[in-house]
Design an enzyme around this catalytic site. Structure first.
Site, PDB file in Angstrom:
ATOM      1  N   ASP A  12       5.960 -38.617  89.640  1.00 47.27           N
ATOM      2  CA  ASP A  12       6.415 -39.160  88.375  1.00 47.27           C
ATOM      3  C   ASP A  12       6.987 -40.552  88.663  1.00 47.27           C
ATOM      4  O   ASP A  12       7.236 -40.908  89.818  1.00 47.27           O
ATOM      5  CB  ASP A  12       7.465 -38.225  87.775  1.00 47.27           C
ATOM      6  CG  ASP A  12       8.038 -38.742  86.477  1.00 47.27           C
ATOM      7  OD1 ASP A  12       7.256 -39.169  85.608  1.00 47.27           O
ATOM      8  OD2 ASP A  12       9.276 -38.740  86.334  1.00 47.27           O
ATOM      9  N   ASP A  14       9.528 -42.857  86.169  1.00 49.07           N
ATOM     10  CA  ASP A  14      10.916 -43.034  85.741  1.00 49.07           C
ATOM     11  C   ASP A  14      11.759 -41.826  86.145  1.00 49.07           C
ATOM     12  O   ASP A  14      11.436 -40.687  85.800  1.00 49.07           O
ATOM     13  CB  ASP A  14      10.985 -43.197  84.221  1.00 49.07           C
ATOM     14  CG  ASP A  14      10.249 -44.441  83.747  1.00 49.07           C
ATOM     15  OD1 ASP A  14      10.674 -45.548  84.103  1.00 49.07           O
ATOM     16  OD2 ASP A  14       9.238 -44.294  83.036  1.00 49.07           O
ATOM     17  N   ASP A 174      11.170 -35.072  88.365  1.00 42.21           N
ATOM     18  CA  ASP A 174      12.570 -34.795  88.037  1.00 42.21           C
ATOM     19  C   ASP A 174      12.760 -34.014  86.746  1.00 42.21           C
ATOM     20  O   ASP A 174      13.901 -33.710  86.386  1.00 42.21           O
ATOM     21  CB  ASP A 174      13.340 -36.111  87.937  1.00 42.21           C
ATOM     22  CG  ASP A 174      12.826 -36.993  86.794  1.00 42.21           C
ATOM     23  OD1 ASP A 174      11.596 -37.171  86.688  1.00 42.21           O
ATOM     24  OD2 ASP A 174      13.639 -37.506  86.007  1.00 42.21           O
TER      25      ASP A 174
END
EC number: 3.1.3.18
Length: 228
Positions: A12, A14, A174
């Site tokens: 991922d 951001d 995240d």
């Protein structure tokens, strides 16, 4: 060195590779001011990130008074994107240990990929501004295959594997978008205790949870050693 049992590792963007909230928060607040809404804090912005800019703006409006008319929303979305694009890498930096981890994976001939719900053009712009583009064999954004096929759908992971010639894949992220996309694709996932969480980190459901990028290599080795 013990080999890494994955041919491809997807990340991922951001909240995983980079801490971009310092540039996303001003863009969100720029749109909120245009809507006559109160600004939100940096920490609140961190909780809004995930699923792309439209979803981030929807959440920001929800916590500051509720939804707006569709035409007004589109105007606010454009304002957010214009502000963000103009300041996309003003304060954004890779997380501590991130670059070392990418270097270490590269020495094991692991192909690196970005699998983000951020629009592909913004993802490429940000990675370019940070000098990171060359590290990734594939970069896919939430609009690359169409928004209906973005995470948590498995399509972006399947397409990444196909583009890079197949082989064992692991995801690193995240949020539940990352974990669910990996599970839907039938691949393992490493979660991060840092980043931008939509649920508490221990509730993400990742196969392993790490506290720092220094722990990534060992997590991937252990993940590959687990029985199928």
């Amino acid at each position: 060195m013990t080999a890494i049992p994955f041919r491809i590792v997807g990340f991922d963007l951001d909240g995983t590779l980079v801490d971009s909230a310092l540039d996303l928060a001003p863009a969100v607040n720029h749109a909120l001011r245009a809507a006559g809404r109160p600004e939100v804090s940096l920490e609140t912005t961190r909780s809004l990130i995930g699923g792309g800019a439209r979803r981030m703006l929807e959440r920001a409006l929800d916590v500051t008074g509720g939804a707006v008319e569709p035409a007004h929303f589109e105007d606010l979305h454009e304002r957010l994107l214009e502000h963000y694009t103009a300041n996309i890498a003003a304060n954004t930096v890779p997380y501590p240990g991130c670059l070392d981890a990418l270097d270490a994976l590269a020495t094991h001939d692991v192909q690196l990929a970005v699998v983000t719900n951020k629009a592909e053009d913004l993802a490429r712009l940000l990675l370019g501004e940070l000098g990171l583009t060359h590290r990734f064999a594939s970069i896919m954004g939430g609009d690359t295959l169409g928004r209906e096929r973005a995470k948590p759908a498995p399509d972006m992971i399947h397409e990444t594997v196909a583009r890079l010639g197949g082989g064992p894949f692991a995801m690193v992220g995240d949020s539940t978008f990352d974990v669910l996309a990996a599970k839907n694709a039938g691949v393992p996932v490493v979660g991060l205790s840092f980043g931008y969480h939509d649920v508490p980190p221990h509730e993400l459901g990742a196969d392993f949870l790490i506290d720092h990028f220094d722990d990534l290599m060992e997590a991937l080795r252990r993940l590959g050693a687990r029985p199928a």
